[in-house]
Design a protein around this motif. Structure first.
Motif, mmCIF file in Angstrom:
data_model
loop_
_atom_site.group_PDB
_atom_site.id
_atom_site.type_symbol
_atom_site.label_atom_id
_atom_site.label_comp_id
_atom_site.label_asym_id
_atom_site.label_seq_id
_atom_site.Cartn_x
_atom_site.Cartn_y
_atom_site.Cartn_z
ATOM 1 N N VAL A 34 0.841 -1.190 0.000
ATOM 2 C CA VAL A 34 0.000 0.000 0.000
ATOM 3 C C VAL A 34 0.875 1.238 0.000
ATOM 4 N N LEU A 35 0.579 2.150 -0.936
ATOM 5 C CA LEU A 35 1.183 3.481 -0.944
ATOM 6 C C LEU A 35 0.245 4.425 -0.214
ATOM 7 N N ALA A 36 0.735 5.045 0.836
ATOM 8 C CA ALA A 36 -0.052 5.996 1.616
ATOM 9 C C ALA A 36 0.657 7.341 1.612
ATOM 10 N N GLY A 37 -0.048 8.350 2.091
ATOM 11 C CA GLY A 37 0.534 9.683 2.146
ATOM 12 C C GLY A 37 -0.503 10.728 1.800
ATOM 13 N N PRO A 38 -0.235 11.987 2.111
ATOM 14 C CA PRO A 38 -1.202 13.051 1.846
ATOM 15 C C PRO A 38 -1.365 13.315 0.354
ATOM 16 N N ASN A 39 -2.371 14.103 0.017
ATOM 17 C CA ASN A 39 -2.575 14.504 -1.372
ATOM 18 C C ASN A 39 -1.314 15.201 -1.890
ATOM 19 N N GLY A 40 -0.933 14.858 -3.119
ATOM 20 C CA GLY A 40 0.243 15.480 -3.716
ATOM 21 C C GLY A 40 1.559 14.846 -3.320
ATOM 22 N N ALA A 41 1.513 13.709 -2.614
ATOM 23 C CA ALA A 41 2.758 13.074 -2.164
ATOM 24 C C ALA A 41 3.481 12.345 -3.283
ATOM 25 N N GLY A 42 2.768 12.047 -4.386
ATOM 26 C CA GLY A 42 3.394 11.359 -5.506
ATOM 27 C C GLY A 42 2.954 9.918 -5.677
ATOM 28 N N GLU A 166 -6.510 4.021 -5.536
ATOM 29 C CA GLU A 166 -7.681 4.267 -4.686
ATOM 30 C C GLU A 166 -8.883 3.398 -5.086
ATOM 31 N N PRO A 167 -8.740 2.080 -5.081
ATOM 32 C CA PRO A 167 -9.824 1.205 -5.551
ATOM 33 C C PRO A 167 -11.033 1.153 -4.634
ATOM 34 N N THR A 168 -10.911 1.677 -3.413
ATOM 35 C CA THR A 168 -12.037 1.626 -2.467
ATOM 36 C C THR A 168 -12.723 2.976 -2.285
ATOM 37 N N SER A 169 -12.296 3.998 -3.025
ATOM 38 C CA SER A 169 -12.726 5.369 -2.708
ATOM 39 C C SER A 169 -14.223 5.605 -2.888
ATOM 40 N N ALA A 170 -14.867 4.904 -3.831
ATOM 41 C CA ALA A 170 -16.300 5.133 -4.081
ATOM 42 C C ALA A 170 -17.170 4.022 -3.520
ATOM 43 N N LEU A 171 -16.592 3.187 -2.656
ATOM 44 C CA LEU A 171 -17.302 1.991 -2.216
ATOM 45 C C LEU A 171 -17.801 2.111 -0.789
ATOM 46 N N ASP A 172 -18.929 1.452 -0.523
ATOM 47 C CA ASP A 172 -19.421 1.360 0.847
ATOM 48 C C ASP A 172 -18.574 0.346 1.619
ATOM 49 N N LEU A 197 -3.991 3.885 -1.069
ATOM 50 C CA LEU A 197 -5.113 3.982 -0.138
ATOM 51 C C LEU A 197 -4.951 5.230 0.716
ATOM 52 N N HIS A 198 -6.065 5.905 0.979
ATOM 53 C CA HIS A 198 -6.073 6.982 1.962
ATOM 54 C C HIS A 198 -6.513 6.476 3.331
ATOM 55 N N ASP A 199 -7.234 5.370 3.357
ATOM 56 C CA ASP A 199 -7.722 4.817 4.615
ATOM 57 C C ASP A 199 -6.599 4.006 5.263
ATOM 58 N N LEU A 200 -5.965 4.589 6.281
ATOM 59 C CA LEU A 200 -4.821 3.925 6.901
ATOM 60 C C LEU A 200 -5.225 2.704 7.699
ATOM 61 N N ASN A 201 -6.477 2.653 8.160
ATOM 62 C CA ASN A 201 -6.917 1.453 8.859
ATOM 63 C C ASN A 201 -7.032 0.262 7.911
ATOM 64 N N LEU A 202 -7.458 0.500 6.669
ATOM 65 C CA LEU A 202 -7.441 -0.573 5.680
ATOM 66 C C LEU A 202 -6.012 -1.039 5.428
ATOM 67 N N ALA A 203 -5.090 -0.089 5.354
ATOM 68 C CA ALA A 203 -3.682 -0.451 5.139
ATOM 69 C C ALA A 203 -3.152 -1.279 6.306
ATOM 70 N N LEU A 204 -3.471 -0.879 7.523
ATOM 71 C CA LEU A 204 -3.010 -1.621 8.696
ATOM 72 C C LEU A 204 -3.547 -3.049 8.700
ATOM 73 N N ARG A 205 -4.773 -3.207 8.250
ATOM 74 C CA ARG A 205 -5.428 -4.513 8.319
ATOM 75 C C ARG A 205 -5.006 -5.455 7.195
ATOM 76 N N TRP A 206 -4.799 -4.924 5.970
ATOM 77 C CA TRP A 206 -4.713 -5.794 4.804
ATOM 78 C C TRP A 206 -3.360 -5.840 4.111
ATOM 79 N N ALA A 207 -2.501 -4.864 4.337
ATOM 80 C CA ALA A 207 -1.244 -4.796 3.578
ATOM 81 C C ALA A 207 -0.178 -5.705 4.172
ATOM 82 N N ASP A 208 0.708 -6.186 3.296
ATOM 83 C CA ASP A 208 1.946 -6.832 3.744
ATOM 84 C C ASP A 208 3.014 -5.785 4.023
#
Length: 259
Positions: A34-42, A166-172, A197-208
């Motif tokens: 997972v690549l995380a970071g604020p908007n504009g981070a690259g 951002e594959p989860t951005s428009a999903l419930d 991902l912007h959702d860091l909790n998803l990253a914590l749960r699912w990423a290697d």
């Protein structure tokens, strides 16, 4: 085992350099990064560079092959990219759009007849759970349905490297869970999965592995709980957080306040 090696890459847009000399640790088949970071981070820029959609310098190697020297058509045999914004004006049904993605690959166009392409398209729709939408026009789907259809188009060619912006951005919540389970299963099939991902909790749960980016550089990387720490998040996002285990022993990020 083949790894993806990204070394000393520079990439950007006319008049604006976004990534300067970025090197990542080897990314392995079977893992979700997972690549995380604020908007504009690259983050999205990096995905587009790996996909060959932006001009860059540096090296992107997979299985000892330099992907950056490949044509777009040849690279498409290895890499598939799901963009953040899904077009709304495509005048095709869902299954037509997926078959067109297959036909866009020279290998598929030559080796498979139309019936085989149809079966492959249906199989991926069933795996993602949207076979009931096969005959629906893309431009009449909800945002979340379009995103799932876009995921189907991205994985149907069975790439070795799957890039999801951002594959989860428009999903419930239910469909976010579905996409993260699918991402893990795609990796288990023998792929490298890299997702923004912007959702860091998803990253914590699912990423290697999590790579936190800031201003085109790596701020931290490693196992999710090693990369997502209060110190890193405070420096990169400007917020005070806690990472605490829930009742099931899983890490959970709580935002307390702005700095």
């Amino acid at each position: 085992m083949a790894n993806l090696h990204i070394n000393d890459i520079q990439v950007g847009y006319p008049g604006k350099k976004v990534i300067h000399g970025l090197t990542l640790p080897p990314l392995a088949i079977g893992e979700v990064t997972v690549l995380a970071g604020p908007n504009g981070a690259g983050k999205s820029t990096l995905l587009r560079a790996i996909a060959g959609l932006l001009r860059m310098t540096g090296s992107i190697r997979f299985d000892e092959q330099e992907l950056s020297s490949f044509s777009i058509q040849k690279r498409a045999g290895y890499v598939s990219f799901m963009p953040q914004a899904v077009p709304t004006d495509i005048n095709l049904s869902v299954i037509e759009a997926i078959i067109s993605a297959l036909k866009a690959s020279p290998l598929d166009a030559v080796s498979d007849d139309n019936l085989t392409l149809h079966h492959r398209a249906i199989a991926v729709l069933e795996r993602i759970g949207i076979a009931h939408l096969a005959l629906e026009p893309l431009n009449q789907l909800s945002g979340g349905q379009r995103q799932l259809a876009s995921l189907a188009r991205t994985v149907v060619r069975e790439p070795k490297i799957l890039l999801l912006d951002e594959p989860t951005s428009a999903l419930d919540l239910r469909h976010q869970l579905k996409v993260m389970r699918l991402a893990r299963s795609f990796a288990a099939d023998g792929r490298i999965v890299i997702m923004v991902l912007h959702d860091l909790n998803l990253a914590l749960r699912w990423a290697d592995r999590v790579i936190v980016m800031d201003q085109g550089a790596v701020a931290s990387q490693g196992h999710p709980t090693e990369a997502i720490t209060p110190t890193v998040i405070e420096q990169v996002y400007g917020v005070r957080i806690r990472v605490e285990n829930c009742s099931r022993g899983l890490p959970n990020l709580i935002v307390d306040r702005e700095i």
